[in-house]
Design a protein around this motif. Structure first.
Motif, PDB file in Angstrom:
ATOM      1  N   LYS B 197      25.001  49.872  39.653  1.00 21.43           N
ATOM      2  CA  LYS B 197      24.432  49.466  38.383  1.00 21.43           C
ATOM      3  C   LYS B 197      24.309  47.951  38.268  1.00 21.43           C
ATOM      4  CE  LYS B 197      26.210  52.025  35.151  1.00 21.43           C
ATOM      5  NZ  LYS B 197      27.247  52.354  34.162  1.00 21.43           N
ATOM      6  N   ILE B 198      25.331  47.206  38.676  1.00 23.61           N
ATOM      7  CA  ILE B 198      25.327  45.757  38.426  1.00 23.61           C
ATOM      8  C   ILE B 198      25.214  44.925  39.706  1.00 23.61           C
ATOM      9  CG2 ILE B 198      26.654  46.057  36.276  1.00 23.61           C
ATOM     10  CD1 ILE B 198      29.156  45.069  37.691  1.00 23.61           C
ATOM     11  N   GLY B 199      25.335  45.557  40.887  1.00 23.40           N
ATOM     12  CA  GLY B 199      25.126  44.818  42.137  1.00 23.40           C
ATOM     13  C   GLY B 199      26.415  44.223  42.706  1.00 23.40           C
ATOM     14  N   ALA B 200      26.336  43.855  43.993  1.00 21.93           N
ATOM     15  CA  ALA B 200      27.518  43.419  44.737  1.00 21.93           C
ATOM     16  C   ALA B 200      28.097  42.122  44.187  1.00 21.93           C
ATOM     17  CB  ALA B 200      27.168  43.247  46.215  1.00 21.93           C
ATOM     18  N   ASP B 201      27.233  41.179  43.793  1.00 23.13           N
ATOM     19  CA  ASP B 201      27.755  39.889  43.332  1.00 23.13           C
ATOM     20  C   ASP B 201      28.572  40.044  42.058  1.00 23.13           C
ATOM     21  OD1 ASP B 201      26.652  38.653  45.453  1.00 23.13           O
ATOM     22  OD2 ASP B 201      24.926  37.817  44.363  1.00 23.13           O
ATOM     23  N   ALA B 202      28.025  40.838  41.121  1.00 25.20           N
ATOM     24  CA  ALA B 202      28.733  41.004  39.848  1.00 25.20           C
ATOM     25  C   ALA B 202      30.065  41.721  40.065  1.00 25.20           C
ATOM     26  CB  ALA B 202      27.859  41.764  38.847  1.00 25.20           C
ATOM     27  N   ASP B 209      37.912  37.911  38.941  1.00 21.97           N
ATOM     28  CA  ASP B 209      38.218  37.477  37.575  1.00 21.97           C
ATOM     29  C   ASP B 209      39.736  37.407  37.319  1.00 21.97           C
ATOM     30  OD1 ASP B 209      38.353  36.985  34.911  1.00 21.97           O
ATOM     31  OD2 ASP B 209      37.444  38.879  34.266  1.00 21.97           O
ATOM     32  N   THR B 210      40.212  36.218  37.015  1.00 20.16           N
ATOM     33  CA  THR B 210      41.665  36.058  36.854  1.00 20.16           C
ATOM     34  C   THR B 210      42.171  36.674  35.554  1.00 20.16           C
ATOM     35  OG1 THR B 210      41.227  33.847  36.005  1.00 20.16           O
ATOM     36  CG2 THR B 210      41.946  34.015  38.312  1.00 20.16           C
ATOM     37  N   ASP B 211      41.277  36.934  34.591  1.00 19.61           N
ATOM     38  CA  ASP B 211      41.699  37.625  33.370  1.00 19.61           C
ATOM     39  C   ASP B 211      41.648  39.138  33.545  1.00 19.61           C
ATOM     40  OD1 ASP B 211      42.070  35.265  32.048  1.00 19.61           O
ATOM     41  OD2 ASP B 211      40.000  35.182  31.292  1.00 19.61           O
ATOM     42  N   GLY B 212      41.051  39.611  34.655  1.00 14.32           N
ATOM     43  CA  GLY B 212      40.914  41.058  34.867  1.00 14.32           C
ATOM     44  C   GLY B 212      42.192  41.649  35.440  1.00 14.32           C
ATOM     45  N   ALA B 213      42.162  42.968  35.643  1.00 14.41           N
ATOM     46  CA  ALA B 213      43.371  43.660  36.117  1.00 14.41           C
ATOM     47  C   ALA B 213      43.490  43.603  37.645  1.00 14.41           C
ATOM     48  CB  ALA B 213      43.340  45.107  35.649  1.00 14.41           C
ATOM     49  N   VAL B 214      42.436  43.149  38.317  1.00 12.70           N
ATOM     50  CA  VAL B 214      42.441  43.190  39.776  1.00 12.70           C
ATOM     51  C   VAL B 214      42.755  41.817  40.382  1.00 12.70           C
ATOM     52  CG1 VAL B 214      41.173  43.957  41.816  1.00 12.70           C
ATOM     53  CG2 VAL B 214      40.632  44.953  39.567  1.00 12.70           C
ATOM     54  N   HIS B 215      42.046  40.776  39.934  1.00 14.99           N
ATOM     55  CA  HIS B 215      42.111  39.381  40.403  1.00 14.99           C
ATOM     56  C   HIS B 215      42.542  39.189  41.867  1.00 14.99           C
ATOM     57  CE1 HIS B 215      46.447  39.181  39.329  1.00 14.99           C
ATOM     58  NE2 HIS B 215      46.097  39.841  38.263  1.00 14.99           N
ATOM     59  N   LEU B 216      41.619  39.571  42.756  1.00 15.83           N
ATOM     60  CA  LEU B 216      41.771  39.276  44.184  1.00 15.83           C
ATOM     61  C   LEU B 216      41.318  37.834  44.443  1.00 15.83           C
ATOM     62  CD1 LEU B 216      40.147  42.474  45.756  1.00 15.83           C
ATOM     63  CD2 LEU B 216      42.568  42.047  45.262  1.00 15.83           C
ATOM     64  N   ASP B 217      41.651  37.298  45.606  1.00 20.83           N
ATOM     65  CA  ASP B 217      41.013  36.038  45.959  1.00 20.83           C
ATOM     66  C   ASP B 217      39.628  36.355  46.517  1.00 20.83           C
ATOM     67  OD1 ASP B 217      41.041  36.398  48.809  1.00 20.83           O
ATOM     68  OD2 ASP B 217      43.182  35.880  48.792  1.00 20.83           O
ATOM     69  N   GLU B 218      38.803  35.343  46.663  1.00 20.75           N
ATOM     70  CA  GLU B 218      37.392  35.591  46.940  1.00 20.75           C
ATOM     71  C   GLU B 218      37.179  36.299  48.275  1.00 20.75           C
ATOM     72  OE1 GLU B 218      34.705  32.401  46.149  1.00 20.75           O
ATOM     73  OE2 GLU B 218      33.054  33.437  47.153  1.00 20.75           O
ATOM     74  N   ALA B 219      37.914  35.901  49.302  1.00 20.95           N
ATOM     75  CA  ALA B 219      37.744  36.521  50.628  1.00 20.95           C
ATOM     76  C   ALA B 219      38.088  38.010  50.557  1.00 20.95           C
ATOM     77  CB  ALA B 219      38.637  35.822  51.649  1.00 20.95           C
ATOM     78  N   ALA B 220      39.174  38.343  49.859  1.00 21.47           N
ATOM     79  CA  ALA B 220      39.590  39.739  49.721  1.00 21.47           C
ATOM     80  C   ALA B 220      38.520  40.534  48.980  1.00 21.47           C
ATOM     81  CB  ALA B 220      40.928  39.812  48.990  1.00 21.47           C
ATOM     82  N   ALA B 221      37.994  39.954  47.902  1.00 20.18           N
ATOM     83  CA  ALA B 221      36.967  40.642  47.112  1.00 20.18           C
ATOM     84  C   ALA B 221      35.740  40.913  47.978  1.00 20.18           C
ATOM     85  CB  ALA B 221      36.597  39.806  45.888  1.00 20.18           C
ATOM     86  N   ARG B 222      35.339  39.920  48.769  1.00 22.69           N
ATOM     87  CA  ARG B 222      34.159  40.100  49.630  1.00 22.69           C
ATOM     88  C   ARG B 222      34.434  41.166  50.700  1.00 22.69           C
ATOM     89  NH1 ARG B 222      30.361  37.336  47.771  1.00 22.69           N
ATOM     90  NH2 ARG B 222      30.705  35.298  46.826  1.00 22.69           N
ATOM     91  N   VAL B 224      36.427  43.785  50.335  1.00 22.24           N
ATOM     92  CA  VAL B 224      36.363  45.093  49.660  1.00 22.24           C
ATOM     93  C   VAL B 224      34.913  45.520  49.482  1.00 22.24           C
ATOM     94  CG1 VAL B 224      36.792  46.286  47.475  1.00 22.24           C
ATOM     95  CG2 VAL B 224      38.604  44.866  48.498  1.00 22.24           C
ATOM     96  N   VAL B 225      34.082  44.609  48.983  1.00 22.34           N
ATOM     97  CA  VAL B 225      32.685  44.964  48.724  1.00 22.34           C
ATOM     98  C   VAL B 225      31.964  45.294  50.035  1.00 22.34           C
ATOM     99  CG1 VAL B 225      30.485  44.104  47.820  1.00 22.34           C
ATOM    100  CG2 VAL B 225      32.604  43.728  46.535  1.00 22.34           C
ATOM    101  N   ALA B 226      32.303  44.566  51.103  1.00 26.84           N
ATOM    102  CA  ALA B 226      31.682  44.850  52.404  1.00 26.84           C
ATOM    103  C   ALA B 226      32.056  46.245  52.894  1.00 26.84           C
ATOM    104  CB  ALA B 226      32.103  43.795  53.427  1.00 26.84           C
ATOM    105  N   MET B 227      33.323  46.630  52.675  1.00 27.27           N
ATOM    106  CA  MET B 227      33.773  47.972  53.076  1.00 27.27           C
ATOM    107  C   MET B 227      32.946  49.088  52.451  1.00 27.27           C
ATOM    108  SD  MET B 227      37.882  48.271  53.017  1.00 27.27           S
ATOM    109  CE  MET B 227      37.780  50.046  53.220  1.00 27.27           C
ATOM    110  N   LEU B 228      32.481  48.826  51.221  1.00 30.42           N
ATOM    111  CA  LEU B 228      31.762  49.862  50.481  1.00 30.42           C
ATOM    112  C   LEU B 228      30.419  50.195  51.106  1.00 30.42           C
ATOM    113  CD1 LEU B 228      32.454  48.553  46.872  1.00 30.42           C
ATOM    114  CD2 LEU B 228      33.847  50.088  48.262  1.00 30.42           C
TER     115      LEU B 228
END
Lengths: 429, 429
Positions: B197-202, B209-222, B224-228
């Motif tokens: 719905k919102i795309g990989a970047d979003a 997002d440090t206010d969110g419940a997940v707050h990974l660092d950027e490399a980790a987030a990328r 995770v998204v790559a794994m998908l």
């Protein structure tokens, strides 16, 4: 979560499989009778604009509305089906072939004190005829009620239907106590509907109450309450004006009910007025003859509802028949069936190695229209056999390594106990 | 009443007879497939304690709750069926024979923006298996989905089912980016469910997002998204830890789906995680192959839900299959039937004098199980004949004074046009 929150909200019901099968057994009878009478099923939203239900006649049903504001809308869970049906008729009035014969089997909500046969939700079978002014419509509906009572196995005589005519009452009062105040008639009906519940004195006081919508003088109020005692159409006729159409309609209705073969279970009763303000003509309600329970169903003619809601006038008549009170009566009469889980075949794999073959057997049997329980983990054969027996399965298919090697399943007929080998590829044929 | 109030509330539907018949045609298929799989139907209250549905995982479904305070209770219209089913299972946990195979066909509400295939209410077919930890349960459920698609007349290939395993994703992340923060896994799934719905970047931004419940660092987030992006189980296997149970389960599931004959319509897709926080294992969703519509259905394993709600742990897996998206697909594929009003006989009295005799004929025919439309006022014969033709009635019974005198009805067979006299007392025999 707190333990109390693990229960359904007070006054509402969970339906576990046994209870669900009983509910569907009843609903199937509702639907089957309605189809025999060539009625068509419809449905409307569970949540409607609250305005559809709020009327200013002091009805219980309006006081007991489940209503709430959400996103700037005032919404309500429907307390009854009739206003939604009226809304649907009005919205397509020109395009619908009259008379309409519509029925619904839907859930309604009322926030009320709970007693036997009274919950905060119930399901209700409604049948309505729109566009037919004559009492042939009332007769058809009342006949459908008795067809349902027959279908669920009640005896003739277990239930009596009481009939009255608001039009007859109105005619009788129009020339007298309500001469200059026709608008007082609807709230008067709402008040006198409480007769059984609160008694004659309390009803008389409500009719007199100068803050109420009716405020008769005391003699007039006593006259009205006395009229309600009449249980004989001949006596009621003497109070009606000469040439009364309402009286002719009642008499015709009894003739037609005789042709339907139900006249001996129907009585005239001047105290029946129903608690909804919108009724205008014939009204009726059915009770268990034993007098133990609340009304099984009730209905009547409401020729002005469409106009009240902003549509063109369309004559209409209908009834609502709840699931709770009939359930109590059937339980008392020991007519409520205990229905088994319907399973034709069980398929049991002894181990995970046989699971793909068991799946293929189940698939073939299902494709042939059979209801098949496939055991999902190896487990014990003894338990599977006991389960198959308990659910009343006709056969159990057993697949072990030995059977697979021979390309067969061992099939046990549970009625005869006989066992045989069936080729795997013949399952379902 | 204002004209706008004569419409159903925005996002909700009226079901006129034609639409109701289509709805019931679909629901009958839901029920028939469920019965072939030996599932039992249950139901729970439409209105539950709001607490049953509110979880703290940022799910859309909780934000979109129809909830309200009434008489000091915080209530909600159910947005989905699973929590109610879980509540029922917990309440009778000791008394229920596991595994349970339960299904429901119920209405759910979500207050959301409307697009194609998305309303504020829909009906949903749910099938759930409780008490079975192995993927034989997932396989049985996925087979039922394809049995339904076959039953409604869709072609093999019209729909693809995408499967993933949250357990596999969790195993892969547990040793890495979520090493010390297992609690971040559920909100991580809720976030990555929005990928389409919102795309990989979003999604990456939400994971950071440090206010969110997940707050990974950027490399980790990328990462995770790559794994998908993975669409091949072999590739996904390389990211899994050695001896992965989740991987073995997925591989076994594909084997079993092959035995069910549906494996060629099922694909692995690492981006499928589902938007509900409670899933723990296999998750799946089905889409039209054309990619025009929202998901037709979705489900998965939720082994911890019972415990989360205060019960003992019971493994569970289920799916929900809505009525709106499949309706759109059937319409696009021209598979949605237009169903006639089912009437066998019409009975027509020329005048009021013949009505009692007409009633007796209708009554006999109905007692014989036929669906009979009795005309309710004299009206025109021509119109009655046209109506009988239009509804597809087999016969029309005509009663005039002449027929009554001879003790017969004139019966017209509408297919052949042939007319004959039938003795009144023989009707229905």
């Amino acid at each position: 979560m707190s333990q109390s929150k693990l229960q359904p909200p007070r006054g509402t019901r969970d339906f576990y499989p046994d209870e669900y099968r009983q509910r569907e057994w009843l609903f199937d009878h509702f639907r089957s009778v309605a189809h025999q009478f060539a009625f068509e099923e419809v449905d409307a939203p569970t949540v409607e604009h609250a305005e559809l239900f709020t009327r200013k006649a002091g009805e219980e049903i309006v006081d007991q509305l489940y209503h709430f504001e959400l996103h700037d809308r005032h919404l309500a869970l429907r307390p009854e089906m009739t206003p939604s049906i009226a809304r649907m008729v009005i919205a397509r009035a020109g395009a619908l072939r009259m008379p309409l014969r519509w029925f619904t089997v839907t859930q309604n909500w009322r926030y009320e004190r709970m007693t036997r046969g009274r919950k905060r939700e119930h399901y209700q079978w409604n049948m309505d005829i729109w566009g037919e002014p004559s009492v042939s419509a009332e007769a058809e509906l009342i006949a459908a009620i008795f067809a349902l009572l027959d279908a669920v196995g009640l005896e003739r005589g277990d239930v009596k239907l009481r009939i009255n005519s608001r039009a007859l009452l109105e005619e009788s009062l129009r020339e007298g106590v309500l001469r200059d105040r026709p608008e007082a008639f609807a709230p008067l009906c709402v008040a006198i509907d409480k007769l059984d519940k609160i008694g004659a004195d309390a009803v008389t006081r409500q009719l007199i109450d100068t803050d109420g919508a009716v405020h008769l003088d005391e003699a007039a109020a006593r006259f009205v309450v006395a009229m309600l005692e009449l249980k004989d159409l001949g006596e009621a006729a003497r109070l009606a004006p000469a040439g009364s159409q309402a009286l002719a309609d009642l008499e015709r209705l009894f003739q037609l009910l005789d042709a339907y073969g139900v006249a001996d279970q129907v009585v005239f009763d001047a105290s029946v007025v129903r608690g909804l303000a919108y009724y205008t003509g014939i009204v009726f309600e059915a009770f268990d003859t034993g007098g133990e329970l609340r009304a099984l169903c009730g209905g009547g003619r409401y020729d002005q509802l469409a106009e009240t809601l902003g549509g063109k006038p369309v004559p209409a008549v209908g009834f609502g028949f709840g699931d709770v009170v009939i359930g109590e009566l059937l339980k008392d009469k020991k007519k409520l069936p205990l229905l088994m889980r319907p399973v034709d075949d069980m398929v049991f794999a002894f181990g995970e190695g046989e699971r793909p073959a068991a799946i293929r057997v189940a698939r073939r049997l299902r494709e042939a229209g059979r209801r098949v329980e496939l055991t999902l983990s190896g487990g014990k054969l003894k338990r599977a056999l006991a389960d198959a027996d308990r659910v009343g399965a006709a056969r159990i298919w057993l697949l072990g390594p030995d059977e697979i090697e021979r390309g067969v399943a061992r099939v046990k007929d549970l009625a005869s106990g006989r066992e045989s080998d069936e080729k795997l590829e013949d399952a379902g044929s």
